[in-house]
Structure formats: C-alpha cells, structure tokens
Enzyme design. Structure first.
Site, PDB file in Angstrom:
ATOM      1  N   ASN A  55       0.846  -1.197   0.000  1.00 43.75           N
ATOM      2  CA  ASN A  55       0.000   0.000   0.000  1.00 43.75           C
ATOM      3  C   ASN A  55       0.878   1.243   0.000  1.00 43.75           C
ATOM      4  O   ASN A  55       1.423   1.628   1.034  1.00 43.75           O
ATOM      5  CB  ASN A  55      -0.904  -0.044   1.245  1.00 43.75           C
ATOM      6  CG  ASN A  55      -1.844   1.144   1.339  1.00 43.75           C
ATOM      7  OD1 ASN A  55      -1.839   2.022   0.481  1.00 43.75           O
ATOM      8  ND2 ASN A  55      -2.654   1.168   2.381  1.00 43.75           N
ATOM      9  N   CYS A  67      -2.314   5.136   0.584  1.00 40.46           N
ATOM     10  CA  CYS A  67      -3.312   5.527   1.583  1.00 40.46           C
ATOM     11  C   CYS A  67      -3.290   7.043   1.746  1.00 40.46           C
ATOM     12  O   CYS A  67      -2.240   7.617   2.027  1.00 40.46           O
ATOM     13  CB  CYS A  67      -3.033   4.861   2.924  1.00 40.46           C
ATOM     14  SG  CYS A  67      -4.182   5.430   4.197  1.00 40.46           S
TER      15      CYS A  67
END
Lengths: 307, 257
Positions: free
Chosen positions: A128, A131
């Site tokens: 990720n 975010c």
C-alpha cells in the site's frame, strides 16, 4: 460447458478473479457468517503495519452521494499480533490470502514484509503506497516514482511471493508510478486506492471528517477507476487488478473488458456482505449466455469507438 | 445467516416526529436481545449508499420486530415512504446486548430522546426477570412520550421529564435522577440517549457504586467491525461501537471532552 474463471497473478493462481479490497474485509473471517469466504478468488486483508495503530480521530467516515469518505488511518493490530492471531483462522479457507502492508519509511515496509511474507499461509503481498490518510508513507510515497521504485525494490528483496503494488489515483500521471513499481519488481498492480475527497456540514461549518480530507470510495469513483486502468493497461505488461466502485457483476466486467486480470470489491461489502459472491455468479452467467469458455478471452477486449 | 428480508407490516407514528416500523422477520425477532441493533439497507440502489443502524425497539412472539427513527436525512426520508409489503434487507442482530441477568433487585433504566428505542426492549426483558424497574425517561417536548399507560400497567415505576410541556418534571431527566440515585443501592443502571446526557450521567455516577451499562450510538459503515469507522476509546483501548459495543461500561467510556 462452465466457463473457466481461473486467473494468474504472477506465480499465483486464483480460482476466480474476484477479490476483496483491503480495509473492507477486516482480517478475512468477519463476514464468514454471511457467506462461504472460500468461494472468493482471494481475500486482501486490512493494511498491516510494523506496530499496532489506533487510527485517526473520530469522525472518520462520512457518506456522500453514491459513495463514502474514510479517514481511518490504517488502524490495525500490528504485524506480530496479525501473525500470531489473525492468520490461524484463515488456514482452513480454500482461497488465496493476500496481505496488504504499509510503513512510514522504506525501511519499515521492508521489515513488515519480511515478517509477514515468511508465513506459509500468506500467498501474496499487496504493498500500500497509496493511503491518503496518514502523514508518513502512504500517498506521499505513491505519488513519487523514485520512492515508489525504492519501496517496491526493498519489499521485493524480502520475498519471492507475488508482489502487488496498490496505486493511488491522486497523481497527474498514474502510468509513471505504475512503471516505477514494475521496475522495482512488482508482479502485479492494483488500482485505484481511494480518491482524495472532502465534505462539509454547513450548519456547524466543520468538515465531516476530523482530519478534514479522506478517501472517497463507492460507485461515485468507478469512472475514475476505469480511466486510470485504461491508461495503465497501455503502459505496463504485468497483470492489473481493477478497484473502484465495483458493486455489480456488470461493473466487474467493465474492468475486465478494459484489461483487468482480476477485480477487488470494497465498499460493496458494507452494502451487501454477499455482494462479491453475486459478482462471481453474475460473471459466470454472462459467460455461459455468451458462450465464453475462458474469461481471459474477453480481458482487454474493448473495441474502439463509442457505444 | 444474519441477513434478513424483513417484510414491512406497518409504519406509524407513536408520537409526533417519531416513526415506527414493524417488520415480519421471525429469525431476527427470535435471536435479538435488548441493546442489539439491525443494519437496514433503505434502497435497492446505491444512493444513499450505506446501511443505517437502528436499535431494536421491540420484538414479539409472532415474529415481528419494531424499530423507531426520526426523519433526519435522505435515508430516513426514503424509509418513511416505504409501504407495507415491501421487503427491506436487514443485517442483524448486531452488537452485544445489555446484561439483564445478575444479582440486582432493581433496574434503573434511563433514556433520553431516541434512547427510548432500545429502552423498551430492555424493559420487556427485565419484566420477565421479576426485578423492579424504574424508568427515567426524558424528552424535549412531552408529546414525544408514548406507551405511558402500558408502562404503568406493567408495573414499571415511571419518572418523566420534558423540557417543554406539562408531563413530569420540567427540565432534564438527570435532574430528577440525581437526588434519587442513592435510594437504590442494590440496583443496576442502564442508559441510552444523547451524548451530553451520557456525559452528565458519567459524572453523576462517580459516587454511586452500582454497575452502569451504556448503549452508544455512532454513525456506521459496515456494522460488523471491519471498516473501523465507529471507534471510541473505552478504558485504555480503542473499541468499535458496532462490534465491541454498542453496550459498554459507562464509567470506562471516553467521551472525548
């Protein structure tokens, strides 16, 4: 003859292309009382960080037109607790387990990857770098090709398991980030993470989220997601996982026709916990009715011109 | 399976501005406990997108359940236009119930505003235990009281307060509760209502050593603990109102003020 829904992400074979998006399916078993989770192509867990995180101040969700804003801030139990407590319930499931990871520095990404990827039940990592709700890491990394390449390279060194990199739409040119992630060693890319968004209460003149801005998800962002996918399909050759406002099987097929190998359903779970299974069933029926024996035959089959 | 096609039997207004829906949903009715809630999808489309959480107001042995709501936005406006016969998708029962068992002889049930929604199912359940029940009910305007005759005839001791009107005390329900609290040492308290009332209750009970349970309300997305949207600090830990609550120890909740 029933359609073959099997797809490949690098060395990982999925029985069907429907996955759950990180942050919308907990640690994989919270919805087990609603449907058989083993029917999914795979589950992507909540983002795991090295240390536990409490997340951002409240309020951290708000509904908007055909969508929702969130600013959860990667609340999670931390890598050690995840490995100790959250992986065991996933053992009996007959579905791929992909663990989403994040850190506040390239070093931290490497450390959490090293811990998590080593576990046998973990089939793949989703990195990720997108975010929008944390100060360090997250979006700040995923908007810079150099840092993207560095983070992915560091994670790549920790494991031979398939590496998926999750991209943000909040950039001028998503293809530059996509190429950097592939250069860093990504086996697949997933896109899009949430779109930076905001909403204000005109009575109190306060933003609806305590952190003012957050990530928009849900049907409202599907056209944005399709356009980003469309651009990325032409820029890289690794498999792509389409994400963004997928609520129905028709939505999922749009992504596949544009070029997605797999899709992730996210906000859908909050609306209909069994929605992902309905997508799988819908795709099957569509293929049967059209005489499509292999789903991959329609992947990227979009024709030119307007409908 | 915790997802139900709840058939709307009837919709009415027990008091001005308060809507009541009665659904046929036998599994849900049978399995629900006081303090639990149901996440209702108000439309088959995706706008408004999210389900709405409602405390279970009452359940009946004929397989019906009731919820109460006020029309406050697009979702509840759509609900108010739903006609009998329509089926709505409800997830539940969700959350952890009030603990009505235990060695206390008197239950103090304190409700403010729409806190009356869970209070009635709580009272229904407490009545079966044979404990004596004091119901402290505060509203803005006294036309918001309903079922008073039924409550009295059931043996519930009623203590009413309203900010406008002639029924009961003129003011806040906490005004009449405070001086009375020490009369019931062998009791357990249950409270549901708006946040300012809960904060006041938390201050009031500092010197009153009986257990107090509170049911919290919060906007929710998932309702099952995955989205982490409805966080609250309880004790030293971050908890989710939907899956760790909505019932908590009142003394441990950090109202953040």
């Amino acid at each position: 003859m029933a359609v073959d829904l099997q797809v490949r992400l690098g060395s990982l074979v999925l029985k069907n292309p429907v996955l759950t998006a990180s942050g919308t399916f907990g640690y994989g078993v919270e919805y087990a009382g609603y449907f058989d989770v083993s029917r999914l192509g795979g589950i992507v867990t909540k983002t795991i960080t090295l240390e536990p995180r409490e997340g951002n101040p409240m309020p951290r969700t708000a509904e908007t037109f055909a969508g929702m804003l969130n600013s959860i801030g990667l609340a999670n139990v931390g890598a050690d607790c995840f490995i100790k407590e959250k992986l065991l319930p996933l053992e009996p499931l007959d579905t791929a387990v992909m663990v989403n990871i994040a850190g506040s520095s390239p070093d931290e990404y490497e450390k959490v990857a090293l811990k998590v990827a080593a576990h046998e039940r973990v089939d793949a990592l989703e990195v990720n770098i997108s975010c929008p709700n944390v100060n360090k890491g997250g979006l700040a990394f995923g908007t810079d090709p150099e840092i993207t390449r560095e983070v992915v390279r560091r994670v790549r060194e920790t494991t031979v398991k398939p590496l998926i990199v999750k991209l943000t739409p909040n950039v001028t040119d998503i293809t530059a980030i996509a190429q950097a992630a592939v250069e860093g060693g990504a086996d697949a890319l997933s896109l899009i993470n949430t779109v930076l968004g905001m909403a204000v209460d005109i009575e109190t003149r306060r933003p609806l989220l305590a952190r003012h801005v957050g990530g928009l998800s849900g049907p409202a962002i599907k056209p944005i997601a399709l356009a980003k996918l469309y651009q990325t399909v032409r820029a890289v050759s690794v498999p792509l996982i389409g994400i963004g406002g997928i609520m129905t099987w028709q939505d999922a097929l749009e992504f596949i026709i544009v070029g997605a190998t797999a899709v992730q359903a996210g906000t859908l779970h909050f609306v209909d916990p069994c929605g992902a299974v309905k997508i799988i069933e819908g795709i099957k029926t569509y293929c049967d009715e059209k005489g499509i024996g292999d789903l991959s035959s329609i992947r990227g089959s979009m024709e030119d011109g307007g409908a | 399976m915790k997802q139900h096609r709840m058939r709307l039997i009837e919709q009415n207004q027990p008091a001005p501005g308060i809507m009541r829906m009665i659904f046929k949903a036998p599994d849900l009715a049978r399995n629900s406990r006081p303090g639990q809630f149901v996440q209702i999808r108000v439309t088959d489309t995706f706008d408004p997108l999210l389900r709405r959480p409602f405390s279970i107001h009452r359940t009946h042995s004929n397989g019906t359940i009731e919820i109460l709501y006020r029309i406050v936005g697009r979702g509840t406006r759509l609900m108010s236009r739903t006609r009998p016969g329509v089926r709505l998708d409800g997830m539940g029962p969700l959350g952890n119930p009030f603990q009505t068992e235990g060695n206390f002889s008197t239950a103090l049930v304190v409700a403010g505003g729409m806190g009356s929604a869970p209070a009635f199912m709580l009272i229904d359940t407490l009545l079966k235990t044979g404990k004596s029940i004091h119901f402290f009910w505060g509203v803005r305007c006294d036309d918001e009281f309903f079922h008073l005759e039924w409550l009295r005839s059931s043996g519930v001791e009623l203590h009413l307060a309203c900010e406008r009107g002639d029924t009961g005390h003129q003011g806040l329900i906490t005004d009449i509760l405070e001086p009375m609290m020490n009369r019931y040492p062998d009791s357990k308290g249950f409270v549901c209502g708006p946040k300012p009332m809960l904060e006041k209750m938390q201050r009031m009970i500092r010197t009153f050593p009986i257990p107090w349970e509170v049911s919290l309300e919060e906007k929710m997305a998932c309702g099952v603990g995955v989205c982490m949207g409805c966080a609250v600090r309880v004790g030293q830990k971050i908890q989710m109102v939907c899956s760790d609550g909505p019932v908590f120890d009142l003394r441990e909740v950090d109202f953040g003020s």
